[in-house]
Design a protein around this motif. Structure first.
Motif, PDB file in Angstrom:
ATOM      1  N   ALA A   1     -27.053  77.882 -31.043  1.00  0.00           N
ATOM      2  CA  ALA A   1     -25.743  78.535 -30.898  1.00  0.00           C
ATOM      3  C   ALA A   1     -25.107  78.748 -32.257  1.00  0.00           C
ATOM      4  CB  ALA A   1     -24.835  77.691 -30.008  1.00  0.00           C
ATOM      5  N   ARG A   2     -25.238  77.733 -33.115  1.00  0.00           N
ATOM      6  CA  ARG A   2     -24.683  77.817 -34.462  1.00  0.00           C
ATOM      7  C   ARG A   2     -25.300  78.980 -35.230  1.00  0.00           C
ATOM      8  NH1 ARG A   2     -21.650  76.855 -35.527  1.00  0.00           N
ATOM      9  NH2 ARG A   2     -20.258  76.805 -37.253  1.00  0.00           N
ATOM     10  N   ALA A   3     -26.604  79.130 -35.094  1.00  0.00           N
ATOM     11  CA  ALA A   3     -27.303  80.184 -35.827  1.00  0.00           C
ATOM     12  C   ALA A   3     -26.990  81.559 -35.242  1.00  0.00           C
ATOM     13  CB  ALA A   3     -28.815  79.923 -35.791  1.00  0.00           C
ATOM     14  N   LEU A   4     -26.875  81.633 -33.933  1.00  0.00           N
ATOM     15  CA  LEU A   4     -26.678  82.922 -33.279  1.00  0.00           C
ATOM     16  C   LEU A   4     -25.241  83.414 -33.391  1.00  0.00           C
ATOM     17  CD1 LEU A   4     -28.660  81.892 -30.122  1.00  0.00           C
ATOM     18  CD2 LEU A   4     -29.319  83.790 -31.597  1.00  0.00           C
ATOM     19  N   ALA A   5     -24.301  82.493 -33.519  1.00  0.00           N
ATOM     20  CA  ALA A   5     -22.889  82.884 -33.566  1.00  0.00           C
ATOM     21  C   ALA A   5     -22.182  82.052 -34.625  1.00  0.00           C
ATOM     22  CB  ALA A   5     -22.237  82.682 -32.189  1.00  0.00           C
ATOM     23  N   PRO A   6     -22.347  82.399 -35.904  1.00  0.00           N
ATOM     24  CA  PRO A   6     -21.847  81.564 -37.006  1.00  0.00           C
ATOM     25  C   PRO A   6     -20.342  81.351 -36.985  1.00  0.00           C
ATOM     26  CG  PRO A   6     -23.294  83.298 -37.837  1.00  0.00           C
ATOM     27  CD  PRO A   6     -23.045  83.594 -36.405  1.00  0.00           C
ATOM     28  N   GLU A   7     -19.599  82.288 -36.402  1.00  0.00           N
ATOM     29  CA  GLU A   7     -18.143  82.135 -36.423  1.00  0.00           C
ATOM     30  C   GLU A   7     -17.637  81.242 -35.314  1.00  0.00           C
ATOM     31  OE1 GLU A   7     -17.616  86.547 -38.134  1.00  0.00           O
ATOM     32  OE2 GLU A   7     -16.627  86.050 -36.245  1.00  0.00           O
ATOM     33  N   VAL A   8     -18.483  80.942 -34.387  1.00  0.00           N
ATOM     34  CA  VAL A   8     -18.058  80.137 -33.248  1.00  0.00           C
ATOM     35  C   VAL A   8     -18.096  78.663 -33.636  1.00  0.00           C
ATOM     36  CG1 VAL A   8     -18.813  79.383 -30.973  1.00  0.00           C
ATOM     37  CG2 VAL A   8     -18.702  81.822 -31.510  1.00  0.00           C
ATOM     38  N   VAL A   9     -17.101  77.920 -33.207  1.00  0.00           N
ATOM     39  CA  VAL A   9     -17.077  76.478 -33.443  1.00  0.00           C
ATOM     40  C   VAL A   9     -17.969  75.815 -32.399  1.00  0.00           C
ATOM     41  CG1 VAL A   9     -15.612  74.421 -33.427  1.00  0.00           C
ATOM     42  CG2 VAL A   9     -14.746  76.577 -34.362  1.00  0.00           C
ATOM     43  N   THR A  10     -18.841  74.913 -32.827  1.00  0.00           N
ATOM     44  CA  THR A  10     -19.676  74.207 -31.837  1.00  0.00           C
ATOM     45  C   THR A  10     -19.194  72.774 -31.675  1.00  0.00           C
ATOM     46  OG1 THR A  10     -21.309  73.674 -33.531  1.00  0.00           O
ATOM     47  CG2 THR A  10     -21.717  75.627 -32.174  1.00  0.00           C
ATOM     48  N   LYS A  11     -19.435  72.265 -30.518  1.00  0.00           N
ATOM     49  CA  LYS A  11     -18.824  70.996 -30.114  1.00  0.00           C
ATOM     50  C   LYS A  11     -19.770  70.247 -29.197  1.00  0.00           C
ATOM     51  CE  LYS A  11     -14.672  69.727 -27.464  1.00  0.00           C
ATOM     52  NZ  LYS A  11     -13.517  70.291 -26.780  1.00  0.00           N
ATOM     53  N   THR A  12     -19.733  68.925 -29.277  1.00  0.00           N
ATOM     54  CA  THR A  12     -20.523  68.138 -28.348  1.00  0.00           C
ATOM     55  C   THR A  12     -19.754  66.890 -27.939  1.00  0.00           C
ATOM     56  OG1 THR A  12     -22.753  67.302 -27.875  1.00  0.00           O
ATOM     57  CG2 THR A  12     -21.772  66.645 -29.967  1.00  0.00           C
ATOM     58  N   SER A  13     -20.212  66.222 -26.885  1.00  0.00           N
ATOM     59  CA  SER A  13     -19.526  65.032 -26.390  1.00  0.00           C
ATOM     60  C   SER A  13     -20.503  63.947 -25.998  1.00  0.00           C
ATOM     61  CB  SER A  13     -18.687  65.381 -25.159  1.00  0.00           C
ATOM     62  OG  SER A  13     -17.663  66.256 -25.507  1.00  0.00           O
ATOM     63  N   LEU A  14     -20.037  62.701 -26.174  1.00  0.00           N
ATOM     64  CA  LEU A  14     -20.835  61.551 -25.787  1.00  0.00           C
ATOM     65  C   LEU A  14     -20.049  60.642 -24.855  1.00  0.00           C
ATOM     66  CD1 LEU A  14     -22.484  60.265 -29.098  1.00  0.00           C
ATOM     67  CD2 LEU A  14     -23.480  61.743 -27.362  1.00  0.00           C
ATOM     68  N   MET A  15     -20.752  60.076 -23.890  1.00  0.00           N
ATOM     69  CA  MET A  15     -20.171  59.022 -23.068  1.00  0.00           C
ATOM     70  C   MET A  15     -20.584  57.702 -23.700  1.00  0.00           C
ATOM     71  SD  MET A  15     -21.221  60.285 -19.272  1.00  0.00           S
ATOM     72  CE  MET A  15     -22.953  60.276 -19.703  1.00  0.00           C
ATOM     73  N   LEU A  16     -19.637  56.782 -23.799  1.00  0.00           N
ATOM     74  CA  LEU A  16     -19.981  55.453 -24.306  1.00  0.00           C
ATOM     75  C   LEU A  16     -19.905  54.452 -23.164  1.00  0.00           C
ATOM     76  CD1 LEU A  16     -18.073  55.475 -27.720  1.00  0.00           C
ATOM     77  CD2 LEU A  16     -20.459  56.049 -27.253  1.00  0.00           C
ATOM     78  N   GLY A  17     -20.674  53.396 -23.288  1.00  0.00           N
ATOM     79  CA  GLY A  17     -20.653  52.377 -22.246  1.00  0.00           C
ATOM     80  C   GLY A  17     -21.791  52.493 -21.272  1.00  0.00           C
ATOM     81  N   CYS A  18     -22.832  53.252 -21.660  1.00  0.00           N
ATOM     82  CA  CYS A  18     -24.000  53.410 -20.797  1.00  0.00           C
ATOM     83  C   CYS A  18     -25.119  52.450 -21.162  1.00  0.00           C
ATOM     84  CB  CYS A  18     -24.532  54.839 -20.879  1.00  0.00           C
ATOM     85  SG  CYS A  18     -23.324  56.088 -20.443  1.00  0.00           S
ATOM     86  N   GLY A  19     -24.901  51.652 -22.193  1.00  0.00           N
ATOM     87  CA  GLY A  19     -25.939  50.724 -22.619  1.00  0.00           C
ATOM     88  C   GLY A  19     -26.466  51.042 -24.009  1.00  0.00           C
ATOM     89  N   GLU A  20     -25.798  51.962 -24.704  1.00  0.00           N
ATOM     90  CA  GLU A  20     -26.255  52.364 -26.035  1.00  0.00           C
ATOM     91  C   GLU A  20     -25.841  51.324 -27.088  1.00  0.00           C
ATOM     92  OE1 GLU A  20     -23.790  54.031 -24.312  1.00  0.00           O
ATOM     93  OE2 GLU A  20     -22.203  53.079 -25.484  1.00  0.00           O
ATOM     94  N   THR A  21     -26.569  51.311 -28.223  1.00  0.00           N
ATOM     95  CA  THR A  21     -26.173  50.450 -29.333  1.00  0.00           C
ATOM     96  C   THR A  21     -25.383  51.280 -30.340  1.00  0.00           C
ATOM     97  OG1 THR A  21     -28.094  50.952 -30.693  1.00  0.00           O
ATOM     98  CG2 THR A  21     -28.333  49.157 -29.111  1.00  0.00           C
ATOM     99  N   ALA A  22     -24.644  50.589 -31.204  1.00  0.00           N
ATOM    100  CA  ALA A  22     -23.851  51.294 -32.217  1.00  0.00           C
ATOM    101  C   ALA A  22     -24.761  52.099 -33.142  1.00  0.00           C
ATOM    102  CB  ALA A  22     -23.022  50.289 -33.012  1.00  0.00           C
ATOM    103  N   ALA A  23     -25.913  51.516 -33.499  1.00  0.00           N
ATOM    104  CA  ALA A  23     -26.843  52.220 -34.384  1.00  0.00           C
ATOM    105  C   ALA A  23     -27.312  53.524 -33.741  1.00  0.00           C
ATOM    106  CB  ALA A  23     -28.045  51.319 -34.697  1.00  0.00           C
TER     107      ALA A  23
END
Lengths: 143, 395
Positions: free
Chosen positions: B260-282
């Motif tokens: 998406a970043r490459a195809l639309a350079p002017e567009v802001v890209t964004k992502t999200s994470l859920m915490l508390g599923c068993g992941e470590t900080a690392a």
């Protein structure tokens, strides 16, 4: 064969004489008896339940507050309703479809007698079945 | 003789014995009386030994020890939704037959977002129906292999509804439609285009599916005229196979963001994470680095909350202080904006004002750069964008 049929015909007409549907109810009532099956929770505790014929094991588990996930609403998109059945009951079941096998392959703690709860329907011949919840869904707690 | 079949069946099921020889109430009553006499007594029930016969009791024979249901920590309690804006939006959604992910996914922020201060109400519209083809373990949205067909009127109905609101920012998301030939990419792009046609000044964010990793489909959406392209990684790489549907993978989602970043350079890209599923900080840190490398500029962190008993259990409830740490770490790592908090979700209103400013600023800068004439590179980029926009318009 014809003797049996004659007897059944006699029986049915005799029943019909005695009051139609109400008299025939004993047959259907026998067929609709709930089936006693036992869920075995992760900690080993046993939960005997009376399961209505035709419902899936997943539905029965939810109705009895058994902690069995059903993330994909029974659409064969996950393996969270994975149950380990006793061998006797397992053999009575129709073989799973390919789609179920595909998802089962991904289940944690897979056994020879594993099935997806959403695909197994309760029937009278399964009385006494034991459904073991697997130990976990994956190594979630790894820290 | 005709009575032997039902009697046998009844006996086999361990049920009440019927006398089949007479239909008169007295015979049935007699049978009932004998069953009551010979069957389990109150003492048996009390002692938990009343397990004989399927029909005798309709509930589990022994009382069950249920694990006590933990109460939500203080910081996760939310007020019940209400108020003028909330009610107005709810009515509108129903009358226009629109589905919101706010309702379908049982988001705890629904009251806050819909009833926002000073009429800054924000809603996340879910298009392409309320039934998804995938079954992720954290998501409450309904799943089916064959959801109802797409509604060709949806782009216009959605655009009209959004245009009639007094909002500056709208998030459009969708379910996965793996059942469609293009996974719904064309339809989603059409929704975006139509909204922008009816209200060009509206800032639009699209929380997009992965379209099976097909970048030509990603292109359709990313170049349809939106301001922010969001696609959620959801969790760290190790947990992705167990938390998300098997059709979604960590690498595929990263590729979608990179694409998406490459195809639309002017567009802001964004992502999200859920915490508390068993992941470590690392692992969280590594995920943040991966997102940065993919060109993601905005990241959000929120607490995973179990939508119902049928979903994955929460592994850990992180206190607000840890969310604050992640926010600081994210900013230090180089993200343009980090929204982080137990109740923050991908489209939570907290970042909207900033995003608005940020996205507008970016669009302005790009315009200025073009006006100055950055040379062939700018012209080539503009040409490529026009070509892909034209290709998209043909669909």
């Amino acid at each position: 064969m014809s003797l049996v049929r004659a007897l059944l015909t006699a029986g049915r007409s005799a029943l019909a004489e005695r009051g139609g549907v109400a008299a025939i109810r004993p047959f259907s009532r026998a067929l609709a008896q709930p089936v006693r099956i036992t869920f075995v929770d992760k900690d080993g505790s046993e939960v005997p339940v009376d399961a209505p014929v035709g419902k899936s094991l997943l539905e029965v588990a939810h109705e009895n507050d058994i902690e069995l996930e059903g993330a994909c609403d029974g659409s064969l998109a996950c393996s969270t309703c994975h149950l380990i059945l006793d061998e006797v009951s397992f053999k009575k079941l129709k073989a799973p479809e390919d789609e179920e096998l595909d998802m089962l392959d991904l289940a944690f703690d897979l056994r020879k007698t594993s099935r997806l709860g959403c695909q197994v329907k309760v029937s009278p011949e399964l009385a006494g079945m034991r459904c073991q919840l697997p130990a976990g869904t994956n190594d979630m707690q790894q820290q | 003789m005709y009575s032997s079949a039902p009697r046998r069946a009844a006996a086999a099921a361990g049920a009440r014995h019927f006398s089949a020889s007479a239909p008169a109430p007295t015979a049935r009553a007699a049978a009932l009386a004998s069953a009551l006499r010979d069957g389990p007594s109150l003492d048996d029930f009390a002692a938990g030994a009343a397990s004989g016969g399927g029909a005798a009791c309709a509930t589990p024979a022994a009382p069950r020890k249920k694990a006590p249901r933990e109460r939500l920590p203080e910081w996760l309690r939310v007020e019940r939704p209400g108020g003028e804006d909330y009610t107005r939006i709810r009515k509108q959604m129903r009358s226009l037959k629109l589905a919101t992910v706010c309702e379908e996914a049982r988001c705890p922020n629904i009251g806050e977002c819909w009833g926002g201060e000073k009429g800054t109400a924000t809603a996340t519209i879910m298009v392409m129906g309320d039934t998804c083809t995938r079954g992720c373990r954290f998501c409450n949205v309904k799943t089916s292999r064959t959801p109802p067909p797409l509604d060709p009127n949806e782009p216009l109905a959605t655009a009209q509804a959004i245009a009639s609101w007094d909002i500056d920012y709208v998030v459009i998301t969708s379910v996965d439609r793996d059942d469609q030939p293009d996974h719904g990419a064309g339809h989603l792009a059409q929704v975006i285009r139509t909204v922008k046609e009816l209200k060009p000044s509206l800032m639009l964010e699209c929380l997009s599916p992965d379209f099976g990793g097909d970048l030509s489909r990603v292109a359709l959406v990313a170049t349809a005229g939106l301001n922010v392209f969001a696609h959620n990684l959801e969790t760290v790489e190790r947990l992705t196979p167990t938390v998300r549907d098997r059709r979604a993978t960590y690498r595929q989602s990263l590729a979608v963001l990179t694409g998406a970043r490459a195809l639309a350079p002017e567009v802001v890209t964004k992502t999200s994470l859920m915490l508390g599923c068993g992941e470590t900080a690392a692992e969280v840190r590594q995920t943040m680095r991966d997102a940065l490398s993919a060109g993601v500029e905005i990241i959000t962190f929120g607490q995973y909350l179990q939508p119902s008993k049928r979903h994955m259990a929460v592994s850990r409830m992180l206190p607000p202080s840890e969310y604050e740490n992640w926010r600081e770490e994210g900013m230090a790592m180089g993200f343009k904006y980090v929204a982080s908090g137990p109740l923050v979700r991908s489209s939570y209103k907290a970042g909207e004002v900033f995003l608005e400013a940020f996205a507008k600023e970016k669009a302005e800068q790009a315009k200025a750069a073009r006006a100055l004439g950055e040379g062939k590179a700018a012209a080539a980029r503009g040409g490529a964008r026009q070509a892909s926009a034209a290709a998209a318009a043909q669909l």
